[in-house]
Scaffold this motif. Structure first.
Motif: not given
Length: 117
Positions: A18, A20, A51, A79, A81, A86
């Motif tokens: 993931e 950020s 997210n 956050r 993929q 993000a």
């Protein structure tokens, strides 16, 4: 907890895929003589964005009202993929937060799109 107890070296480190992106919401006038004491609104809506996370840096309570400090006030984390997802989450959440003089960069995460998508 492991860090607080001094047992961090015994814990395995796990990294995810993931991405950020963190956007700092700063007081008006920052980084020079920043303004403080401005009422902050929209945190519940920002935190409700899927997210998204909101971290306090320079906030305090005055007479039951959350107010800004004179520097970095909040950090909004998105956050996803991909870096683009993000970035989108971070700025969508940041758009909910309001306080007089609030400022933030609008280019956070853009270099990652060029380098690593």
């Amino acid at each position: 907890m492991a860090a607080a107890r001094g047992s961090l070296p015994s814990r395995p480190v796990k990294f995810g895929d993931e991405k950020s992106v963190c956007v700092v919401l700063a007081a008006g006038g920052y980084p020079d003589a920043g303004e403080s004491g401005k009422a902050i609104s929209g945190l519940d809506a920002a935190a409700a964005v899927p997210n998204a996370l909101v971290f306090h840096a320079g906030t305090s309570m005055r007479d039951g009202t959350l107010v800004s400090g004179s520097g970095r006030v909040l950090t909004v984390v998105g956050r996803g993929q991909t870096y683009q997802s993000a970035i989108d989450v971070a700025y969508r959440a940041a758009a909910h937060v309001k306080f007089d003089g609030m400022q933030y960069r609008r280019d956070i995460g853009r270099k990652a799109l060029v380098v690593g998508g």
